[in-house]
Write a protein that holds these residues in place. Structure first.
Motif, mmCIF file in Angstrom:
data_model
loop_
_atom_site.group_PDB
_atom_site.id
_atom_site.type_symbol
_atom_site.label_atom_id
_atom_site.label_comp_id
_atom_site.label_asym_id
_atom_site.label_seq_id
_atom_site.Cartn_x
_atom_site.Cartn_y
_atom_site.Cartn_z
ATOM 1 N N UNK B 11 0.832 -1.206 0.000
ATOM 2 C CA UNK B 11 0.000 0.000 0.000
ATOM 3 C C UNK B 11 0.861 1.247 0.000
ATOM 4 N N UNK B 12 1.925 1.235 0.818
ATOM 5 C CA UNK B 12 2.800 2.396 0.920
ATOM 6 C C UNK B 12 3.573 2.606 -0.373
ATOM 7 N N UNK B 13 4.097 1.509 -0.940
ATOM 8 C CA UNK B 13 4.811 1.605 -2.213
ATOM 9 C C UNK B 13 3.898 2.215 -3.270
ATOM 10 N N UNK B 14 2.660 1.734 -3.303
ATOM 11 C CA UNK B 14 1.719 2.234 -4.304
ATOM 12 C C UNK B 14 1.464 3.727 -4.126
ATOM 13 N N UNK B 15 1.271 4.173 -2.876
ATOM 14 C CA UNK B 15 0.974 5.587 -2.619
ATOM 15 C C UNK B 15 2.165 6.482 -2.878
ATOM 16 N N UNK B 16 3.340 6.085 -2.386
ATOM 17 C CA UNK B 16 4.529 6.910 -2.574
ATOM 18 C C UNK B 16 4.874 7.036 -4.052
ATOM 19 N N UNK B 17 4.870 5.897 -4.770
ATOM 20 C CA UNK B 17 5.174 5.956 -6.196
ATOM 21 C C UNK B 17 4.126 6.795 -6.926
ATOM 22 N N UNK B 18 2.859 6.703 -6.477
ATOM 23 C CA UNK B 18 1.794 7.466 -7.119
ATOM 24 C C UNK B 18 2.052 8.964 -7.015
ATOM 25 N N UNK B 19 2.492 9.412 -5.830
ATOM 26 C CA UNK B 19 2.744 10.841 -5.642
ATOM 27 C C UNK B 19 3.833 11.308 -6.602
ATOM 28 N N UNK B 20 4.942 10.565 -6.680
ATOM 29 C CA UNK B 20 6.026 10.976 -7.575
ATOM 30 C C UNK B 20 5.574 10.929 -9.035
ATOM 31 N N UNK B 21 4.857 9.855 -9.411
ATOM 32 C CA UNK B 21 4.381 9.724 -10.787
ATOM 33 C C UNK B 21 3.475 10.894 -11.160
ATOM 34 N N UNK B 22 2.591 11.274 -10.244
ATOM 35 C CA UNK B 22 1.664 12.368 -10.517
ATOM 36 C C UNK B 22 2.430 13.669 -10.712
ATOM 37 N N UNK B 23 3.356 13.961 -9.791
ATOM 38 C CA UNK B 23 4.127 15.193 -9.889
ATOM 39 C C UNK B 23 4.944 15.227 -11.172
ATOM 40 N N UNK B 24 5.614 14.111 -11.474
ATOM 41 C CA UNK B 24 6.452 14.062 -12.677
ATOM 42 C C UNK B 24 5.599 14.219 -13.930
ATOM 43 N N UNK B 25 4.481 13.520 -13.991
ATOM 44 C CA UNK B 25 3.622 13.575 -15.185
ATOM 45 C C UNK B 25 3.159 14.994 -15.453
ATOM 46 N N UNK B 26 2.646 15.646 -14.415
ATOM 47 C CA UNK B 26 2.152 17.019 -14.590
ATOM 48 C C UNK B 26 3.289 17.933 -15.013
ATOM 49 N N UNK B 27 4.435 17.833 -14.320
ATOM 50 C CA UNK B 27 5.568 18.698 -14.640
ATOM 51 C C UNK B 27 6.063 18.441 -16.059
ATOM 52 N N UNK B 28 6.174 17.159 -16.441
ATOM 53 C CA UNK B 28 6.688 16.821 -17.765
ATOM 54 C C UNK B 28 5.748 17.309 -18.861
ATOM 55 N N UNK B 29 4.438 17.074 -18.664
ATOM 56 C CA UNK B 29 3.469 17.522 -19.667
ATOM 57 C C UNK B 29 3.517 19.036 -19.824
ATOM 58 N N UNK B 30 3.559 19.742 -18.682
ATOM 59 C CA UNK B 30 3.613 21.199 -18.741
ATOM 60 C C UNK B 30 4.876 21.665 -19.462
ATOM 61 N N UNK B 31 6.012 21.064 -19.109
ATOM 62 C CA UNK B 31 7.280 21.464 -19.720
ATOM 63 C C UNK B 31 7.264 21.212 -21.224
#
Lengths: 142, 112
Positions: B11-31
């Motif tokens: 559960x923790x792995x899923x949540x922690x990875x999700x936070x990074x994936x979300x931040x990276x995706x938004x930042x990458x798409x915006x960039x």
């Protein structure tokens, strides 16, 4: 069975245990009504599996695009070909839905929006926003 | 996380990875939308930057960890037969590890 019967161990008989497959089955999806939160949750799972299925293809396109200029052009050609663009609509929606539904679940983990009204509202919001964002990206991309 | 059962680790792995994936995706798409590196030279130059290379590497590691937890849940939910379930879980683990290594290899060769 007599009421209040006991078996040889002195335990109450509560009837036969359920046989496998004897439970009633009702799978008419057209008649089953699901709450919107269930739809969001199911779509979250389906979109996740879809994204995983296309991940190898995306890694391949990345490797192709970084190899050399002709590889970059080939990758661009693949991404602008018609079948890929049609699939791409689905993939973009899957990404948007999975991301937004996932954020909604993270919020619920932190106990934001756990009341039934708030949960329903956020579920509708996720469905709507992911469709809107997907259409936005698709128009920009296509 | 080593307490019996519970599934807290996954559960923790899923949540922690999700936070990074979300931040990276938004930042990458915006960039990408702002900078539009749409030729080979600028695309390649982007991945030559160590920050981009490392952040992207982390992205793929997080993606495979996240995918592993998610698809594992699907397999555990729907595959009743023991042998089939174990086989699929083993294939899944091998698959996500292979994909992670492949992505890291792509990023590594692009950075050199």
């Amino acid at each position: 069975m007599r009421r209040n019967a006991c078996d040889s161990n002195g335990l109450r008989n509560i009837g036969q245990p359920m046989k496998r497959g004897s439970a009633p089955v009702y799978l008419n999806l057209l008649r089953i009504r699901m709450p919107v939160t269930a739809v969001v949750s199911f779509a979250h799972r389906v979109s996740g599996v879809l994204l995983f299925a296309v991940a190898p293809g995306l890694i391949y396109l990345l490797s192709l695009s970084l190899r050399d200029p002709s590889g970059f052009d080939r990758a661009a050609a693949v991404l602008t070909s018609l079948p890929v663009r049609v699939l791409g609509v689905l993939v973009v929606w899957a990404l948007m839905h999975h991301l937004l539904a996932g954020l909604r679940f993270l919020g619920i983990d932190l106990e934001w929006g756990i009341s039934r009204a708030a949960a329903r509202a956020s579920a509708f919001g996720v469905l709507l926003l992911s469709l809107v964002l997907a259409m936005l990206f698709v128009t920009v991309w296509l | 996380m080593t307490q019996r059962g519970g599934g807290l680790g996954a559960w923790l792995v899923q949540r922690l990875s999700a936070v990074y994936l979300a931040l990276f995706t938004v930042a990458a798409l915006a960039w990408l939308i702002l900078h539009t590196p749409w030729d080979y030279a600028s695309w390649r130059a982007l991945f030559a930057r160590p920050a981009v290379s490392i952040a992207s590497g982390l992205f793929f590691l997080a993606l495979m960890a996240h995918a592993w937890v998610g698809v594992r849940d699907v397999i555990l939910d729907y595959i009743g037969n023991f042998v089939a379930r174990m086989t699929l879980l083993a294939l899944l683990l091998g698959g996500v590890l292979a994909l992670a290594l492949w992505a890291l290899q792509v990023l590594w060769t692009a950075a050199s």
